[in-house]
Design a protein around this motif. Structure first.
Motif, mmCIF file in Angstrom:
data_model
loop_
_atom_site.group_PDB
_atom_site.id
_atom_site.type_symbol
_atom_site.label_atom_id
_atom_site.label_comp_id
_atom_site.label_asym_id
_atom_site.label_seq_id
_atom_site.Cartn_x
_atom_site.Cartn_y
_atom_site.Cartn_z
ATOM 1 N N ALA A 1 1.059 -1.347 -0.389
ATOM 2 C CA ALA A 1 0.257 -0.133 -0.140
ATOM 3 C C ALA A 1 0.561 1.995 -0.316
ATOM 4 N N GLY A 2 1.863 1.022 0.831
ATOM 5 C CA GLY A 2 2.870 2.417 0.785
ATOM 6 C C GLY A 2 3.352 2.516 -0.073
ATOM 7 N N ASP A 3 3.621 2.228 -1.131
ATOM 8 C CA ASP A 3 4.875 1.975 -2.325
ATOM 9 C C ASP A 3 3.632 2.445 -3.658
ATOM 10 N N HIS A 4 2.039 1.537 -3.285
ATOM 11 C CA HIS A 4 1.574 1.921 -4.403
ATOM 12 C C HIS A 4 0.880 3.394 -4.418
ATOM 13 N N VAL A 5 1.017 4.078 -3.285
ATOM 14 C CA VAL A 5 0.188 5.522 -2.786
ATOM 15 C C VAL A 5 1.414 5.981 -2.876
ATOM 16 N N HIS A 6 2.295 6.118 -2.734
ATOM 17 C CA HIS A 6 3.643 7.332 -3.517
ATOM 18 C C HIS A 6 3.344 7.235 -4.879
ATOM 19 N N LEU A 7 3.467 6.777 -5.334
ATOM 20 C CA LEU A 7 2.973 5.931 -7.230
ATOM 21 C C LEU A 7 2.133 6.634 -7.524
ATOM 22 N N ILE A 8 1.005 6.571 -6.807
ATOM 23 C CA ILE A 8 -0.130 8.436 -6.822
ATOM 24 C C ILE A 8 0.032 9.258 -6.542
#
Length: 251
Positions: free
Chosen positions: A207-214
């Motif tokens: 989730a953390g990596d996904h949010v940073h990409l967003i």
């Protein structure tokens, strides 16, 4: 070199300010969208660059010819007015038009990118008509200088904590948008954008990596609009027609 007028120039205008380095910016990769031949300079390849800011690219094997044409364009631009595009060379004796120039070597030829700038202000846009507009100030309020012109966002340091700390945490926690912290400038201004973002990965470890990409993608979209605000000729039919009128005026 940064431009030589307030708002569209660098932070220090009391001296000639140049920057150099070995880095290929996004603008350097942007193609010519409309070729142009300046009378008497048919040996110089020229055209409008496909870029949010208004850029003329000149390429030639002869550096003296390149400089001669660039000086002619700069001189023409300094005195150019087109009220239909809200471009005024001066008001009350204050000059508004100048250029941000970028030079490079490409395939054995000299190349100049000349970015047209104008620093006029209005009551609606007191920081500059061709400057990041107020709705974008949560990301970028400062002047758009040489580095930003070429496509590399120089952003306020507060965003590291506001976006990639506070806002990232509430996204990962799937906090309802209505409960986002209002004390944080970036999260308060981005509440309306966040409502349309995709949900983070259900896998907590991802989730953390996904949010940073967003967040990185959203910052990029806002910065593209920042550059569009700073462009004197907009990427629409009226803006392109205005750009061609200026090119045709260079004699």
């Amino acid at each position: 070199s940064n431009a030589d007028l307030p708002i569209v120039g660098g932070s220090i205008l009391s001296h000639d300010h140049f920057q150099g380095g070995h880095y290929e910016f996004a603008m350097a990769k942007a193609p010519i969208e409309k070729a142009w031949a300046f009378p008497g300079f048919e040996d110089v390849e020229a055209g409008i660059v496909h870029w949010p800011m208004s850029c003329i690219r000149l390429t030639c094997e002869d550096d003296e010819r390149l400089v001669e044409l660039a000086d002619k364009i700069l001189t023409a631009w300094r005195g150019y007015t087109d009220e239909s595009c809200f471009l005024f060379a001066e008001t009350d004796g204050e000059p508004h038009n100048t250029i941000t120039p970028i030079a490079r070597m490409r395939d054995g030829k000299y190349q100049l990118d000349l970015v047209l700038r104008n620093n006029i202000t209005t009551p609606e846009h007191p920081l500059g008509v061709f400057h990041p507009h107020a709705k974008l100030h949560h990301i970028k309020k400062e002047n758009i200088g040489l580095i930003e012109v070429m496509g590399l966002a120089v952003l306020p340091s507060r965003l590291k904590q506001e976006l990639f700390g506070i806002l990232a945490d509430v996204l990962v926690a799937r906090t309802p948008v209505s409960e986002y912290p209002r004390h944080c400038r970036a999260t308060a201004d981005w509440r309306h954008r966040a409502a349309s973002w995709p949900s983070p990965s259900p896998d907590a470890s991802e989730a953390g990596d996904h949010v940073h990409l967003i967040l990185q993608d959203e910052v990029g979209q806002v910065f593209a609009q920042v550059l569009a605000d700073a462009g004197v000729y907009k990427l629409d039919e009226a803006g392109r027609a205005g750009f061609v009128r200026f090119l045709a005026s260079v004699k």
